[in-house]
Design a protein around this motif. Structure first.
Motif, short mmCIF file in Angstrom:
data_model
loop_
_atom_site.label_atom_id
_atom_site.label_comp_id
_atom_site.label_asym_id
_atom_site.label_seq_id
_atom_site.Cartn_x
_atom_site.Cartn_y
_atom_site.Cartn_z
N SER A 99 36.59 45.15 45.39
CA SER A 99 36.02 46.31 44.71
C SER A 99 35.15 45.84 43.55
O SER A 99 34.66 44.71 43.57
N SER A 100 34.94 46.63 42.56
CA SER A 100 34.07 46.36 41.40
C SER A 100 32.67 46.03 41.87
O SER A 100 32.04 46.82 42.57
N CYS A 197 44.18 44.91 32.56
CA CYS A 197 44.22 43.79 33.49
C CYS A 197 44.20 44.28 34.94
O CYS A 197 44.35 45.48 35.20
N SER A 198 44.01 43.36 35.84
CA SER A 198 43.97 43.69 37.27
C SER A 198 45.38 43.87 37.80
O SER A 198 46.35 43.31 37.27
N ARG A 199 45.50 44.62 38.88
CA ARG A 199 46.79 44.76 39.55
C ARG A 199 47.23 43.44 40.17
O ARG A 199 48.41 43.19 40.37
N ARG A 221 48.63 40.73 25.71
CA ARG A 221 49.21 42.07 25.69
C ARG A 221 48.44 42.96 26.66
O ARG A 221 47.21 42.92 26.71
N GLU A 222 49.15 43.77 27.43
CA GLU A 222 48.52 44.62 28.44
C GLU A 222 48.74 46.08 28.11
O GLU A 222 49.83 46.48 27.71
N VAL A 223 47.69 46.88 28.29
CA VAL A 223 47.83 48.32 28.16
C VAL A 223 48.02 48.95 29.54
O VAL A 223 48.71 49.96 29.69
N MET A 224 47.43 48.33 30.58
CA MET A 224 47.53 48.88 31.93
C MET A 224 47.02 47.87 32.93
O MET A 224 46.16 47.04 32.60
N ARG A 225 47.55 47.94 34.14
CA ARG A 225 47.03 47.15 35.26
C ARG A 225 46.38 48.10 36.26
O ARG A 225 47.04 48.98 36.80
N THR A 226 45.11 47.93 36.49
CA THR A 226 44.39 48.80 37.42
C THR A 226 43.14 48.09 37.92
O THR A 226 42.58 47.24 37.22
N ASP A 227 42.70 48.45 39.11
CA ASP A 227 41.44 47.95 39.65
C ASP A 227 40.42 49.07 39.76
O ASP A 227 39.33 48.87 40.32
N LEU A 229 37.57 51.05 38.47
CA LEU A 229 36.54 50.81 37.46
C LEU A 229 36.39 51.97 36.49
O LEU A 229 36.14 51.78 35.30
N THR A 230 36.51 53.19 37.00
CA THR A 230 36.39 54.35 36.12
C THR A 230 37.51 54.37 35.10
O THR A 230 37.28 54.65 33.90
N MET A 231 38.73 54.08 35.52
CA MET A 231 39.85 54.03 34.60
C MET A 231 39.65 52.92 33.56
O MET A 231 39.90 53.12 32.36
N ILE A 232 39.20 51.75 34.01
CA ILE A 232 38.98 50.63 33.08
C ILE A 232 37.96 51.02 32.01
O ILE A 232 38.20 50.85 30.81
N HIS A 233 36.85 51.57 32.44
CA HIS A 233 35.81 51.96 31.49
C HIS A 233 36.31 53.07 30.56
O HIS A 233 36.00 53.07 29.36
#
Length: 302
Positions: A99-100, A197-199, A221-227, A229-233
């Motif tokens: 993805s990305s 970070c990435s899943r 330190r991690e706030v979330m793991r997701t791939d 792109l909309t969530m990351i941004h």
């Protein structure tokens, strides 16, 4: 009945003359007459009337011609498909991608490829290590992968790699956040920063983060793991976390900026991969298109 008989009838309908139908089909007039007579004998019906003005279909002939005409459209389509598949070397081209940035290159590449050939394309979304496994196992014909340019983690001897993009990693931060105004960031001052970070923990940017933080003796330190792109941004734009990425992957619709770091973050390399040795022509065409798209993307960023 035969296809030649059908072609004769449709040619007479189009040209209104046995002589002109024969010329269009590159037949002799006796051949056209023979096929027409055979068809009329089979159907036990007169299909064409002839007079001094030429030849025209009877009502039965017109109805029969209307029914058989779509058959030739389908036959011509099937013939083109066979020719395309023969020339492309495959019936269905299977491609692995991530993805990305992969989602920004591959769909456009497939669209351009299908302007050239009617070969079907199937896409498998997977992380780079899985794409390589599928490629080596013969489950896909080609793929897009990414890695860090100074690492050898994805070096595989029987895989041919063509680099499409090579971009430095940057830190994506909120434009309006406290660090958005800085020209350069120092990871030694980012101990309390949370990262998106990435899943997949083996994703290239996560490996870079771990390497840099480990060199400083600090945890990530991690706030979330997701791939996604909309969530990351979205998380970064709201100041809820940082992300490590490259310019090509940034969505300009979000209020984010990229900043370099004091530490060496390396470069993300996006590559087109195939099995070493001869490949179907369609694979070669896809690689050529991807190189064009990557060059256009780099030019657009610059």
């Amino acid at each position: 009945m035969s296809l030649q008989q059908f072609r004769v009838l449709l040619a007479i309908r189009e040209h209104g003359s046995l002589t002109q139908a024969a010329e269009a089909l590159q037949y002799g007039v006796p051949t056209v007459t023979h096929h027409l007579s055979a068809l009329e004998a089979h159907l036990n019906a007169r299909l064409v009337d002839r007079d001094r003005r030429g030849a025209h279909l009877t009502p039965l002939g017109a109805a029969f011609a209307a029914d058989i005409a779509p058959v030739f459209t389908r036959i011509e389509r099937a013939e083109r498909a066979v020719a395309d598949q023969r020339d492309a070397g495959v019936v269905t081209l299977r491609v692995g991608t991530f993805s990305s940035i992969g989602s920004r290159l591959m769909p456009a590449a497939i669209a351009r490829l299908q302007q050239r050939t009617s070969v079907r394309v199937e896409v498998v979304e997977a992380e780079p290590t899985e794409v390589l496994r599928l490629l080596r196992g013969g489950e896909v014909h080609a793929g897009l992968i990414y890695d860090v340019s100074d690492e050898l983690a994805l070096a595989v001897p029987d895989v041919e790699r063509t680099t499409l993009l090579s971009e430095p990693y940057r830190v994506m931060v909120s434009r309006s956040g406290p660090l958005g105004a800085r020209d350069v960031l120092d990871f030694a001052e980012l101990a309390e920063v949370a990262w998106v970070c990435s899943r997949n923990p083996d994703e290239a940017s996560d490996r870079v983060l771990r390497r840099v933080y480990h060199s400083l003796g600090l945890p990530v330190r991690e706030v979330m793991r997701t791939d996604d792109l909309t969530m990351i941004h979205g998380l970064v734009a709201e100041g809820l976390g940082f992300a490590l990425t490259t310019a090509a992957a940034v969505d300009a619709d979000f209020d984010v900026v990229l900043r370099p770091a004091v530490q060496d973050l390396g470069e993300r390399r996006v590559s087109f991969v195939t099995r070493r040795g001869p490949v179907p022509p369609a694979v070669t065409w896809l690689g050529e298109i991807l190189r064009q798209l990557a060059a256009e993307r780099v030019a657009g960023i610059e």
